[in-house]
Design an enzyme around this catalytic site. Sequence first.
Site, PDB file in Angstrom:
ATOM      1  N   ARG A  18     -59.958  36.234 -68.763  1.00  0.00           N
ATOM      2  CA  ARG A  18     -61.183  36.071 -67.961  1.00  0.00           C
ATOM      3  C   ARG A  18     -61.391  37.226 -66.991  1.00  0.00           C
ATOM      4  NH1 ARG A  18     -60.485  30.398 -65.302  1.00  0.00           N
ATOM      5  NH2 ARG A  18     -62.321  31.121 -64.142  1.00  0.00           N
ATOM      6  N   GLY A 142     -54.207  18.336 -60.787  1.00  0.00           N
ATOM      7  CA  GLY A 142     -53.293  17.232 -61.012  1.00  0.00           C
ATOM      8  C   GLY A 142     -52.890  16.596 -59.694  1.00  0.00           C
ATOM      9  N   TYR A 351     -62.784  70.649 -42.447  1.00  0.00           N
ATOM     10  CA  TYR A 351     -61.766  70.262 -43.404  1.00  0.00           C
ATOM     11  C   TYR A 351     -60.485  71.021 -43.088  1.00  0.00           C
ATOM     12  CZ  TYR A 351     -58.929  70.139 -47.585  1.00  0.00           C
ATOM     13  OH  TYR A 351     -57.871  69.989 -48.440  1.00  0.00           O
ATOM     14  N   SER A 390     -66.686  78.241 -34.538  1.00  0.00           N
ATOM     15  CA  SER A 390     -67.413  77.420 -35.499  1.00  0.00           C
ATOM     16  C   SER A 390     -67.708  78.173 -36.787  1.00  0.00           C
ATOM     17  CB  SER A 390     -68.730  76.936 -34.893  1.00  0.00           C
ATOM     18  OG  SER A 390     -68.486  76.103 -33.783  1.00  0.00           O
TER      19      SER A 390
END
Length: 450
Positions: A18, A142, A351, A390
């Site tokens: 399933r 059960g 990064y 930068s």
Amino acid sequence: MAHRPLACVILAAGKGTRMKSDLPKVLHRVAGRPMVGHVLAAVKALDPDHVVVVVGPGMDSVAAAVAPYPTAVQQEQRGTADAVRAAFGLLEGFTGDVVVLYGDTPLVTPDTLRAMVAARRQANDPAVVVLGMRPDDPGAYGRLILNARGGLEKIVEHLDASAEERAVTLCNAGLMAFDGARMFDLIGRVGNSNAKNEFYLTDVVQIARVSGMACAVVEAAPAEVVGVNSRAELSEVERLMQRRLRKAAMDNGATLCDPDSTLFSHDTRLGRDVVVGAHVVFGPGVVVEDGVEIKPFCHLEQTRVERGAVIGPFARLRPGAAIGPDAHIGNFVEIKNATVEAGAKVNHLSYIGDARVGSKANIGAGTITCNYDGFGKYHTDIGAGAFIGSNSALVAPVAIGDGAIVGAGSVVTAAVEGDALAVSRATQKSYAGWAKRFRERKRAEKAAKA
């Protein structure tokens, strides 16, 4: 008291049709760990003498996932009692206690397993202990029928139960504990005279009672024994596991600003006074020390963050990231296999990969370490107190000395000495009136086409 041996048998041979997956069911992950891994972790906490995992034919991937624990193969899918029988060869002569669990029931806790073992060792010496639960909707479960002394008399499947028995709220959760000295005979006597011609483990209770043996019940919270047979059930188990992990984090002194949007891995470790913003995801292998703030929409994996650091928002810490005390990792910054030392700042749009950022260094917005040339990975070393302007590109392998400054927009391909200034960019030129002449020419061209 003399040590009484303990064995655990984990049934993991189900195909999980399933799930509609090429991956064996028990290897589907909950909180970053395969379901059978959660069961093994609960079992390991009991320090058992033997653990056997029952798998199906060709389930080499499951055998590899549970190693070094041994596996037994259930050659055909012939029911749960038959699955336990498959483990007999690895338990031959064992006379201690045996707990039978399921590899697709990852929420069971060590405390519940201990309670089952303790019940098995009670003075009335039950041959079988069954784990029970009281779900809000007993439905087709059960029923566990008790006798006047509170012992387990029988397990009645829903379809076979009378109206009176269906009114019983104590239901079978499936897990069992056995006296190993009697288990082999009891399970060996289970037959398959039923509609499916399968050997059901639940039949051992009736066999034991007919033989005059006591049986007992231990109750667990329904949330502990939720099994997984479909993707929908997998998502429900994930939800329950996340609720458990969130509560543990808050109980241990972390603040979750929006708990329902925070996702943990099974091994996430948060210190005291950690503050976690909304929509933070912790992958496997994350340790966060005291006093860290993790702002919203961050993703961390295989990472250590030391005391007092500030992360995010929108930061990604990939495997091998090590963030030092009081460091700042800001918005849209990605760190991979790199150390950012104490007090260093990587605040915007950068990064940093395969690198060291020295203490109190400052990495300007848009800076990247160019660590990959298509064939290999290379290291960038940025010294303490360095300032990287930068939009700089640091082409590894390269070293920036302590206190050095890299001018904005530079492409650095060679070492920079400590306290030096490195600038690598074209000389700026200005042409007076050029922009005005350009616009006038373009307007004239456009008008001519009209």
